[in-house]
Design a protein around this motif. Structure first.
Motif, PDB file in Angstrom:
ATOM      1  N   ASP A  71      95.284   3.600  30.228  1.00  0.00           N
ATOM      2  CA  ASP A  71      96.692   3.876  30.554  1.00  0.00           C
ATOM      3  C   ASP A  71      96.510   5.123  31.416  1.00  0.00           C
ATOM      4  O   ASP A  71      96.241   6.311  31.102  1.00  0.00           O
ATOM      5  CB  ASP A  71      97.210   4.536  29.310  1.00  0.00           C
ATOM      6  N   SER A  72      96.622   4.539  32.837  1.00  0.00           N
ATOM      7  CA  SER A  72      96.339   5.711  33.856  1.00  0.00           C
ATOM      8  C   SER A  72      97.281   6.920  33.808  1.00  0.00           C
ATOM      9  O   SER A  72      97.029   8.198  34.092  1.00  0.00           O
ATOM     10  CB  SER A  72      96.511   5.245  35.107  1.00  0.00           C
ATOM     11  N   ARG A  73      98.559   6.837  33.386  1.00  0.00           N
ATOM     12  CA  ARG A  73      99.466   7.661  33.101  1.00  0.00           C
ATOM     13  C   ARG A  73      99.021   8.778  32.127  1.00  0.00           C
ATOM     14  O   ARG A  73      99.182   9.982  32.297  1.00  0.00           O
ATOM     15  CB  ARG A  73     100.961   7.115  32.830  1.00  0.00           C
ATOM     16  N   ARG A  74      98.471   8.238  31.052  1.00  0.00           N
ATOM     17  CA  ARG A  74      97.948   9.190  30.065  1.00  0.00           C
ATOM     18  C   ARG A  74      96.711   9.912  30.539  1.00  0.00           C
ATOM     19  O   ARG A  74      96.600  11.401  30.363  1.00  0.00           O
ATOM     20  CB  ARG A  74      97.537   8.300  28.932  1.00  0.00           C
ATOM     21  N   VAL A  75      95.957   9.411  31.393  1.00  0.00           N
ATOM     22  CA  VAL A  75      94.630  10.037  31.683  1.00  0.00           C
ATOM     23  C   VAL A  75      95.404  10.912  32.985  1.00  0.00           C
ATOM     24  O   VAL A  75      94.902  12.410  32.746  1.00  0.00           O
ATOM     25  CB  VAL A  75      93.821   9.202  32.628  1.00  0.00           C
ATOM     26  N   ALA A  76      96.190  11.124  33.627  1.00  0.00           N
ATOM     27  CA  ALA A  76      96.829  11.766  34.712  1.00  0.00           C
ATOM     28  C   ALA A  76      97.684  12.754  33.823  1.00  0.00           C
ATOM     29  O   ALA A  76      97.707  13.840  34.626  1.00  0.00           O
ATOM     30  CB  ALA A  76      98.047  11.178  35.546  1.00  0.00           C
ATOM     31  N   GLU A  77      98.193  12.738  32.732  1.00  0.00           N
ATOM     32  CA  GLU A  77      98.958  13.764  31.899  1.00  0.00           C
ATOM     33  C   GLU A  77      97.833  14.793  31.340  1.00  0.00           C
ATOM     34  O   GLU A  77      98.034  16.057  31.429  1.00  0.00           O
ATOM     35  CB  GLU A  77      99.509  13.249  30.745  1.00  0.00           C
ATOM     36  N   ILE A  78      96.758  14.154  31.220  1.00  0.00           N
ATOM     37  CA  ILE A  78      95.539  14.979  30.576  1.00  0.00           C
ATOM     38  C   ILE A  78      95.040  15.791  31.576  1.00  0.00           C
ATOM     39  O   ILE A  78      94.907  17.180  31.650  1.00  0.00           O
ATOM     40  CB  ILE A  78      94.585  14.196  29.923  1.00  0.00           C
ATOM     41  N   VAL A  79      94.887  15.413  32.864  1.00  0.00           N
ATOM     42  CA  VAL A  79      94.510  16.090  33.903  1.00  0.00           C
ATOM     43  C   VAL A  79      95.449  17.107  34.456  1.00  0.00           C
ATOM     44  O   VAL A  79      95.176  18.246  34.849  1.00  0.00           O
ATOM     45  CB  VAL A  79      94.117  15.090  35.171  1.00  0.00           C
ATOM     46  N   ALA A  80      96.825  16.607  34.457  1.00  0.00           N
ATOM     47  CA  ALA A  80      97.779  17.777  34.746  1.00  0.00           C
ATOM     48  C   ALA A  80      97.904  18.885  33.977  1.00  0.00           C
ATOM     49  O   ALA A  80      98.177  19.998  34.286  1.00  0.00           O
ATOM     50  CB  ALA A  80      99.182  17.013  35.166  1.00  0.00           C
ATOM     51  N   GLU A  81      98.067  18.522  32.498  1.00  0.00           N
ATOM     52  CA  GLU A  81      98.241  19.368  31.621  1.00  0.00           C
ATOM     53  C   GLU A  81      96.750  20.569  31.410  1.00  0.00           C
ATOM     54  O   GLU A  81      96.862  21.537  31.322  1.00  0.00           O
ATOM     55  CB  GLU A  81      98.180  18.752  30.171  1.00  0.00           C
ATOM     56  N   LEU A  82      95.754  20.097  31.558  1.00  0.00           N
ATOM     57  CA  LEU A  82      94.359  20.823  31.593  1.00  0.00           C
ATOM     58  C   LEU A  82      93.698  21.317  32.621  1.00  0.00           C
ATOM     59  O   LEU A  82      93.089  22.275  32.585  1.00  0.00           O
ATOM     60  CB  LEU A  82      93.374  20.123  30.355  1.00  0.00           C
ATOM     61  N   GLY A  83      94.041  20.571  33.872  1.00  0.00           N
ATOM     62  CA  GLY A  83      93.519  20.959  35.117  1.00  0.00           C
ATOM     63  C   GLY A  83      92.450  19.888  34.973  1.00  0.00           C
ATOM     64  O   GLY A  83      91.672  19.292  34.106  1.00  0.00           O
ATOM     65  N   GLU A  84      91.626  19.834  36.263  1.00  0.00           N
ATOM     66  CA  GLU A  84      90.644  18.543  36.625  1.00  0.00           C
ATOM     67  C   GLU A  84      89.339  18.906  35.691  1.00  0.00           C
ATOM     68  O   GLU A  84      88.885  18.157  34.873  1.00  0.00           O
ATOM     69  CB  GLU A  84      90.285  18.537  38.142  1.00  0.00           C
ATOM     70  N   THR A  85      89.019  20.172  35.748  1.00  0.00           N
ATOM     71  CA  THR A  85      87.538  20.600  35.287  1.00  0.00           C
ATOM     72  C   THR A  85      87.669  20.502  33.535  1.00  0.00           C
ATOM     73  O   THR A  85      86.931  19.739  32.930  1.00  0.00           O
ATOM     74  CB  THR A  85      87.173  21.991  35.702  1.00  0.00           C
ATOM     75  N   SER A  86      88.727  21.046  33.114  1.00  0.00           N
ATOM     76  CA  SER A  86      89.026  20.900  31.701  1.00  0.00           C
ATOM     77  C   SER A  86      89.149  19.590  31.225  1.00  0.00           C
ATOM     78  O   SER A  86      88.522  19.215  30.246  1.00  0.00           O
ATOM     79  CB  SER A  86      90.054  21.840  31.123  1.00  0.00           C
ATOM     80  N   ALA A  87      89.800  18.872  31.804  1.00  0.00           N
ATOM     81  CA  ALA A  87      90.257  17.379  31.409  1.00  0.00           C
ATOM     82  C   ALA A  87      88.852  16.506  31.710  1.00  0.00           C
ATOM     83  O   ALA A  87      88.682  15.832  30.757  1.00  0.00           O
ATOM     84  CB  ALA A  87      91.095  16.883  32.553  1.00  0.00           C
ATOM     85  N   GLN A  88      88.158  16.876  32.515  1.00  0.00           N
ATOM     86  CA  GLN A  88      86.968  15.824  32.583  1.00  0.00           C
ATOM     87  C   GLN A  88      85.975  16.613  31.225  1.00  0.00           C
ATOM     88  O   GLN A  88      85.282  15.564  30.819  1.00  0.00           O
ATOM     89  CB  GLN A  88      86.058  16.165  33.758  1.00  0.00           C
ATOM     90  N   HIS A  89      86.009  17.800  31.034  1.00  0.00           N
ATOM     91  CA  HIS A  89      85.355  18.190  29.731  1.00  0.00           C
ATOM     92  C   HIS A  89      85.787  17.603  28.600  1.00  0.00           C
ATOM     93  O   HIS A  89      85.197  16.904  27.800  1.00  0.00           O
ATOM     94  CB  HIS A  89      85.009  19.692  29.641  1.00  0.00           C
ATOM     95  N   VAL A  90      87.094  17.734  28.318  1.00  0.00           N
ATOM     96  CA  VAL A  90      87.658  17.055  27.069  1.00  0.00           C
ATOM     97  C   VAL A  90      87.424  15.519  27.006  1.00  0.00           C
ATOM     98  O   VAL A  90      87.172  14.961  26.063  1.00  0.00           O
ATOM     99  CB  VAL A  90      89.213  17.415  27.165  1.00  0.00           C
ATOM    100  N   ILE A  91      87.630  14.861  28.184  1.00  0.00           N
ATOM    101  CA  ILE A  91      87.529  13.459  28.011  1.00  0.00           C
ATOM    102  C   ILE A  91      86.069  13.091  27.946  1.00  0.00           C
ATOM    103  O   ILE A  91      85.669  12.056  27.109  1.00  0.00           O
ATOM    104  CB  ILE A  91      87.966  12.850  29.315  1.00  0.00           C
ATOM    105  N   GLY A  92      85.290  13.770  28.490  1.00  0.00           N
ATOM    106  CA  GLY A  92      83.715  13.695  28.282  1.00  0.00           C
ATOM    107  C   GLY A  92      83.412  13.658  26.906  1.00  0.00           C
ATOM    108  O   GLY A  92      82.810  13.127  26.092  1.00  0.00           O
TER     109      GLY A  92
END
Length: 125
Positions: free
Chosen positions: A16-37
């Motif tokens: 779900d690309s939209r969900r991934v984009a929401e996570i990035v938009a909500e947390l910022g790119e660096t934090s989103a990569q960390h959380v997803i990692g």
């Protein structure tokens, strides 16, 4: 003599690309990569745990790990993985051994492809 053909198994992985984009938009790119990692590490551990539980014939633990995997996969947009994990859990609860073996193999294929697919998307974001 009968001829035997090898069948290539290809799994389509839905993210779900939209969900991934929401996570990035909500947390910022660096934090989103960390959380997803971190989520990917937990998913990989859950995948290993499900496989180990099935090796030990501990269906209750397999169901518990599959449910955890399904919830986590759903939260980060790994729709295919979430669905297969739910299928494995419900099949394990029914005790259908042939179906469980097939879904286990599918879970491992989809799991590995999903982890790669989501990581590639977040690395490109």
């Amino acid at each position: 003599m009968a001829q035997i053909s090898a069948l290539a198994i290809s799994e389509v992985v839905r993210v779900d690309s939209r969900r991934v984009a929401e996570i990035v938009a909500e947390l910022g790119e660096t934090s989103a990569q960390h959380v997803i990692g971190l989520a990917l590490e937990q998913l990989a551990a859950a995948l290993t745990a499900v496989d180990g539980a099935l090796d030990s014939a501990d269906l209750a633990q397999a169901v518990a790990h599959a449910e955890r995997m399904s919830r986590l996969a759903w939260q980060i947009g790994l729709l295919s993985l979430a669905g297969v994990a739910m299928d494995l859990g419900s099949t394990a609860e029914r005790g259908d051994a042939p179906a469980l073996a097939a879904i286990r193999a599918r879970l491992l294929r989809v799991g590995n492809r999903s982890l790669t697919a989501i990581w590639d998307r977040t690395a490109l974001a």
